[in-house]
Design an enzyme around this catalytic site. Structure first.
Site, PDB file in Angstrom:
ATOM      1  N   ASP A  50      -3.377   2.159  58.418  1.00 33.57           N
ATOM      2  CA  ASP A  50      -2.659   0.890  58.142  1.00 33.57           C
ATOM      3  C   ASP A  50      -2.924   0.100  59.250  1.00 33.57           C
ATOM      4  O   ASP A  50      -2.858   0.498  60.208  1.00 33.57           O
ATOM      5  CB  ASP A  50      -1.084   1.512  58.013  1.00 33.57           C
ATOM      6  CG  ASP A  50      -0.336   0.309  57.397  1.00 33.57           C
ATOM      7  OD1 ASP A  50      -0.840  -0.753  57.154  1.00 33.57           O
ATOM      8  OD2 ASP A  50       0.922   0.549  57.056  1.00 33.57           O
ATOM      9  N   HIS A  57     -10.049  -5.530  58.294  1.00 29.34           N
ATOM     10  CA  HIS A  57     -10.862  -4.553  57.430  1.00 29.34           C
ATOM     11  C   HIS A  57     -12.045  -4.329  58.021  1.00 29.34           C
ATOM     12  O   HIS A  57     -12.349  -3.231  57.986  1.00 29.34           O
ATOM     13  CB  HIS A  57     -10.797  -5.305  56.026  1.00 29.34           C
ATOM     14  CG  HIS A  57      -9.275  -5.523  55.481  1.00 29.34           C
ATOM     15  ND1 HIS A  57      -8.222  -4.507  55.456  1.00 29.34           N
ATOM     16  CD2 HIS A  57      -8.611  -6.416  54.713  1.00 29.34           C
ATOM     17  CE1 HIS A  57      -7.359  -4.858  54.877  1.00 29.34           C
ATOM     18  NE2 HIS A  57      -7.178  -6.115  54.458  1.00 29.34           N
ATOM     19  N   LEU A 107     -18.472  18.384  56.100  1.00 33.67           N
ATOM     20  CA  LEU A 107     -17.289  17.804  55.777  1.00 33.67           C
ATOM     21  C   LEU A 107     -17.280  17.021  54.568  1.00 33.67           C
ATOM     22  O   LEU A 107     -18.263  16.619  54.233  1.00 33.67           O
ATOM     23  CB  LEU A 107     -17.180  16.714  56.995  1.00 33.67           C
ATOM     24  CG  LEU A 107     -15.762  15.829  56.828  1.00 33.67           C
ATOM     25  CD1 LEU A 107     -14.709  16.702  57.161  1.00 33.67           C
ATOM     26  CD2 LEU A 107     -16.122  14.524  57.731  1.00 33.67           C
TER      27      LEU A 107
HETATM   28  C1  FPP Z   1      -4.322  -1.211  55.601  1.00 30.64           C
HETATM   29  O1  FPP Z   1      -3.826  -2.408  56.403  1.00 30.64           O
HETATM   30  C2  FPP Z   1      -5.430  -1.017  55.089  1.00 30.64           C
HETATM   31  C3  FPP Z   1      -5.835  -1.337  53.897  1.00 30.64           C
HETATM   32  C4  FPP Z   1      -5.079  -1.607  52.589  1.00 30.64           C
HETATM   33  C5  FPP Z   1      -7.277  -0.780  53.645  1.00 30.64           C
HETATM   34  C6  FPP Z   1      -8.120   0.124  54.101  1.00 30.64           C
HETATM   35  C7  FPP Z   1      -9.388  -0.112  54.344  1.00 30.64           C
HETATM   36  C8  FPP Z   1     -10.437  -0.139  55.179  1.00 30.64           C
HETATM   37  C9  FPP Z   1     -10.164   0.753  56.533  1.00 30.64           C
HETATM   38  C10 FPP Z   1     -11.586  -0.608  55.000  1.00 30.64           C
HETATM   39  C11 FPP Z   1     -12.489  -0.062  53.734  1.00 30.64           C
HETATM   40  C12 FPP Z   1     -12.691   1.451  53.842  1.00 30.64           C
HETATM   41  C13 FPP Z   1     -13.852   2.081  53.869  1.00 30.64           C
HETATM   42  C14 FPP Z   1     -13.756   3.361  53.563  1.00 30.64           C
HETATM   43  C15 FPP Z   1     -15.105   1.441  53.809  1.00 30.64           C
HETATM   44  P1  FPP Z   1      -3.197  -3.524  55.951  1.00 30.64           P
HETATM   45  O2  FPP Z   1      -4.095  -4.544  55.453  1.00 30.64           O
HETATM   46  O3  FPP Z   1      -2.041  -2.918  55.143  1.00 30.64           O
HETATM   47  O4  FPP Z   1      -2.442  -4.127  57.298  1.00 30.64           O
HETATM   48  P2  FPP Z   1      -1.126  -4.836  57.393  1.00 30.64           P
HETATM   49  O5  FPP Z   1      -0.116  -3.751  57.178  1.00 30.64           O
HETATM   50  O6  FPP Z   1      -1.169  -4.738  59.090  1.00 30.64           O
HETATM   51  O7  FPP Z   1      -1.215  -5.968  56.953  1.00 30.64           O
END
Ligand code: FPP
Length: 240
Positions: free
Chosen positions: A14, A31, A125
């Site tokens: 997150d 991201h 893994l």
């Molecule tokens: C949460 O941050 C993150 C997500 C909803 C997406 C997670 C995705 C990645 C780390 C990249 C893609 C993954 C792979 C495996 C290639 P948020 O956007 O909710 O952050 P915020 O709460 O600060 O808005």
């Protein structure tokens, strides 16, 4: 005495959006940095001897985000699968997916299925990407399939509870030992509800793009100080 490593680590990644916002950048930059964190943590988990790593990459609720952000995330995922598959295989990683995969765009789903097939014989893994994933959906899907097996006589009601985890998305993946959530939020947000019943929880203020190997070490160190009792008493656990 050598301390026990968590066999299965789950991470709620997150804080990508906030990471970008704090730098005056669009959310998608967060991201992109998040993908870099995924790469280093997958490599490091394999190096440290972790056997299973489940990453919450996209929830069933994330489909409701603005269209542009959803497409940007799918594009990042496609690129990740395309660019990283060889390195994942070299590192001995076996890829899996948990979630309602039929909701993913065709291209993403196909790339995922290909990567899973290519890496299926690796055993250092298991990397379980949770995509279009919801913990309640997983339990509902499992319950429906188990109920159908009861109706057709393949499963008895007596065995329903002991055999229930065979109906989860990846039945061979064990329960989560250590659950990490970044960005300071202290909630589960529908992640692996069945598999976290006895997980140790580790919350950190660090935003996901700023999560490095040293913090995974800290989380594992903290895990190793915890006494896991699974409902038993302290005396029983210590074998008195
Ligand atoms: C949460 O941050 C993150 C997500 C909803 C997406 C997670 C995705 C990645 C780390 C990249 C893609 C993954 C792979 C495996 C290639 P948020 O956007 O909710 O952050 P915020 O709460 O600060 O808005």
């Amino acid at each position: 005495m050598r301390k026990k490593l968590p066999k299965h680590i789950g991470i709620i990644m997150d804080g990508n959006g906030r990471w970008a916002k704090r730098r005056g950048l669009p959310r998608v930059f967060g991201h992109k940095e998040g993908v870099k964190a995924v790469k280093r943590i997958v490599s490091y988990a394999a190096e440290r001897g972790i056997k299973y790593l489940s990453l919450f990459a996209f929830s069933t609720e994330n489909w409701n985000r603005p269209k542009d952000e959803v497409s940007a995330l799918m594009k990042l995922l496609n690129e990740y699968l395309q660019k990283e598959i060889n390195e994942l295989i070299e590192k001995g990683v076996s890829l899996r997916v948990s979630g309602r995969v039929d909701m993913l765009p065709d291209e993403t789903r196909q790339k995922l299925l290909d990567a899973i097939e290519l890496s299926k014989n690796n055993n250092k893994l298991v990397l379980n990407l949770c995509l279009s994933y919801g913990g309640r959906s997983e339990i509902i899907d499992a319950a429906k399939n188990a109920a159908m097996d009861v109706a057709s006589g393949k499963l008895t009601l007596e065995d329903f509870e002991s055999k229930f985890d065979n109906y989860l998305y990846n039945p061979d993946i064990p329960d989560i030992d250590l659950l990490i959530r970044t960005s300071g939020e202290q909630r589960i947000s529908n992640f692996m509800l069945y598999r976290i019943a006895y997980s140790e929880l580790y919350f950190t203020q660090t935003l996901w793009p700023g999560f490095y190997e040293d913090e995974l070490d800290l989380a594992i160190d903290e895990y190793q100080t915890r006494q896991r009792r699974f409902g038993k008493t302290d005396e029983q656990v210590k074998g008195n």
